[in-house]
Design an enzyme around this catalytic site. Sequence first.
Site, PDB file in Angstrom:
ATOM      1  N   CYS A  74       0.840  -1.206   0.000  1.00  0.00           N
ATOM      2  CA  CYS A  74       0.000   0.000   0.000  1.00  0.00           C
ATOM      3  C   CYS A  74       0.876   1.257   0.000  1.00  0.00           C
ATOM      4  O   CYS A  74       1.704   1.424   0.890  1.00  0.00           O
ATOM      5  CB  CYS A  74      -0.893  -0.010   1.238  1.00  0.00           C
ATOM      6  SG  CYS A  74      -1.761   1.548   1.481  1.00  0.00           S
ATOM      7  N   CYS A  77       0.540   3.465   3.372  1.00  0.00           N
ATOM      8  CA  CYS A  77       1.116   3.030   4.651  1.00  0.00           C
ATOM      9  C   CYS A  77       2.527   3.617   4.755  1.00  0.00           C
ATOM     10  O   CYS A  77       3.276   3.570   3.780  1.00  0.00           O
ATOM     11  CB  CYS A  77       1.208   1.504   4.715  1.00  0.00           C
ATOM     12  SG  CYS A  77      -0.335   0.683   5.154  1.00  0.00           S
ATOM     13  N   HIS A 130      -3.503   0.838   8.139  1.00  0.00           N
ATOM     14  CA  HIS A 130      -4.076   0.462   6.838  1.00  0.00           C
ATOM     15  C   HIS A 130      -5.575   0.160   6.926  1.00  0.00           C
ATOM     16  O   HIS A 130      -6.335   0.420   5.996  1.00  0.00           O
ATOM     17  CB  HIS A 130      -3.330  -0.757   6.285  1.00  0.00           C
ATOM     18  CG  HIS A 130      -3.753  -1.136   4.899  1.00  0.00           C
ATOM     19  ND1 HIS A 130      -3.397  -0.403   3.777  1.00  0.00           N
ATOM     20  CD2 HIS A 130      -4.519  -2.165   4.448  1.00  0.00           C
ATOM     21  CE1 HIS A 130      -3.924  -0.972   2.702  1.00  0.00           C
ATOM     22  NE2 HIS A 130      -4.602  -2.046   3.075  1.00  0.00           N
ATOM     23  N   ASN A 170     -14.000   9.027  -1.399  1.00  0.00           N
ATOM     24  CA  ASN A 170     -14.631   7.868  -2.039  1.00  0.00           C
ATOM     25  C   ASN A 170     -14.300   6.678  -1.156  1.00  0.00           C
ATOM     26  O   ASN A 170     -13.130   6.444  -0.858  1.00  0.00           O
ATOM     27  CB  ASN A 170     -14.022   7.605  -3.419  1.00  0.00           C
ATOM     28  CG  ASN A 170     -14.294   8.720  -4.396  1.00  0.00           C
ATOM     29  OD1 ASN A 170     -15.311   9.393  -4.317  1.00  0.00           O
ATOM     30  ND2 ASN A 170     -13.381   8.938  -5.320  1.00  0.00           N
ATOM     31  N   HIS A 181      -6.712   2.019   1.984  1.00  0.00           N
ATOM     32  CA  HIS A 181      -6.210   2.752   3.160  1.00  0.00           C
ATOM     33  C   HIS A 181      -7.096   3.993   3.405  1.00  0.00           C
ATOM     34  O   HIS A 181      -7.348   4.749   2.469  1.00  0.00           O
ATOM     35  CB  HIS A 181      -4.759   3.167   2.879  1.00  0.00           C
ATOM     36  CG  HIS A 181      -4.026   3.615   4.083  1.00  0.00           C
ATOM     37  ND1 HIS A 181      -2.934   2.947   4.587  1.00  0.00           N
ATOM     38  CD2 HIS A 181      -4.227   4.674   4.917  1.00  0.00           C
ATOM     39  CE1 HIS A 181      -2.498   3.580   5.668  1.00  0.00           C
ATOM     40  NE2 HIS A 181      -3.272   4.632   5.883  1.00  0.00           N
ATOM     41  N   HIS A 183      -8.529   7.305   3.505  1.00  0.00           N
ATOM     42  CA  HIS A 183      -8.031   8.596   3.025  1.00  0.00           C
ATOM     43  C   HIS A 183      -9.144   9.361   2.340  1.00  0.00           C
ATOM     44  O   HIS A 183     -10.155   8.797   1.939  1.00  0.00           O
ATOM     45  CB  HIS A 183      -6.862   8.399   2.046  1.00  0.00           C
ATOM     46  CG  HIS A 183      -7.270   7.831   0.711  1.00  0.00           C
ATOM     47  ND1 HIS A 183      -7.599   6.502   0.520  1.00  0.00           N
ATOM     48  CD2 HIS A 183      -7.415   8.417  -0.505  1.00  0.00           C
ATOM     49  CE1 HIS A 183      -7.914   6.292  -0.746  1.00  0.00           C
ATOM     50  NE2 HIS A 183      -7.821   7.434  -1.397  1.00  0.00           N
ATOM     51  N   GLN A 185      -9.770  13.162  -0.269  1.00  0.00           N
ATOM     52  CA  GLN A 185      -9.108  13.907  -1.339  1.00  0.00           C
ATOM     53  C   GLN A 185      -9.573  15.353  -1.358  1.00  0.00           C
ATOM     54  O   GLN A 185     -10.618  15.687  -0.803  1.00  0.00           O
ATOM     55  CB  GLN A 185      -9.433  13.279  -2.696  1.00  0.00           C
ATOM     56  CG  GLN A 185      -8.976  11.849  -2.838  1.00  0.00           C
ATOM     57  CD  GLN A 185      -9.151  11.368  -4.270  1.00  0.00           C
ATOM     58  OE1 GLN A 185      -8.616  11.959  -5.202  1.00  0.00           O
ATOM     59  NE2 GLN A 185      -9.899  10.306  -4.443  1.00  0.00           N
TER      60      GLN A 185
HETATM   61 ZN   LIG Z   1      -2.133   1.256   3.781  1.00  0.00          ZN
END
Ligand SMILES: [Zn+2]
Length: 359
Positions: A74, A77, A130, A170, A181, A183, A185
């Site tokens: 990933c 991470c 993660h 999203n 992971h 997150h 935007q």
């Molecule tokens: Zn990750």
Amino acid sequence: MTLHHFSITKPDSRSVHFFSRQPFPEGRDVLHFGLTRSPDWTPPTLRVSHLTGERVSVSAARQNRPHLPNASSCPLCPASPASSPAVQASVEAPSVSFAYDWIVFENLYPALWLENQTGHCEVIVYTKAHEGSLGALPLENLEGLIEVWQHRSLHLGERDDIECVFLFENRGAEIGVTLHHPHGQIYAFNHTPPRLAAELDYAERYYAQNMTCLICDVAADHSRRGDLLLHAGEHIIVFMPEAPKFPYEVHITTRQHRTHIERLTEPEVKELAVVLKKLVAAYDRLFNFPLPYIMQHHQCPSHARGHHSFHWNIQFTPFHRSADKLKYLAGAETGMGFFVNDSLPEEKVKELRAVWEGA
Ligand SMILES: [Zn+2]
Ligand SMILES: [Zn+2]
């Protein structure tokens, strides 16, 4: 609460922002810059639709994005500074000599790019872990994340080449997410995109007729009538809109008129953290799996600081209409922008209320 900020620039010219509750130390060393753009990267451009004049981002480099890598590969991470240079070069977060709580960096595969004046795209990593979600973050981390949103919205919005700042998340493969992971935007546009332009225009006409803000009035109305309400706190209102486009669509806004996320006061931020956590946790209890959704912040154009008619709000649009069925954007929706919702919001809100307070 105080949020400390420190930024660096990667060798590929991308900016990286570190945020921390604690002051950063004097000596701040970058041990490895992490992932950088490949030499064959091509920038995005905006083209204009011959039918409507709408802008379309043409960004062929995005084809090369990693697709749902597992935790061991990933890019969000962080790598340990003790890991090999190859491992450190495969992740976005630079290896640094100091501690931080949140990291934001310019998107490796942006749809907008400052260097050709089309805009700017950033990725906000919610947590170093993660696994997890917005709803699983400890409350103080969620409050800090909202302050990070405020920082980025304010500072990107101050630029002369940015017209409006769109914060979003999203979540879920069904929505099209390419990294699991946790997150979110940011798209900072050089123009006002068509959906926001339509909302601004509608709110402006409402103001011209009523001399009040449309969303202030809608929030007060939902708080009063209660049939589509999920939360009516001292500062924050959470409700299902009367005409949702998606069966489990939920909106969040403030009681007081706030044009931008950065205008929210500390008590508003604290209550927003509580309701975001509750809403995402409720979505996840609804069908006993992490419900895919798009979380969208709609706010005023950045330079309209004193805007009287439009008001910051978050719109959550999950695509599920039941545990095993998705709402697709088919002929009427994709072709004409005309939505058909197969459910009654007055019934769907009861399903969300039943899981609102936790198991
Ligand atoms: Zn990750
Ligand atoms: Zn308002």
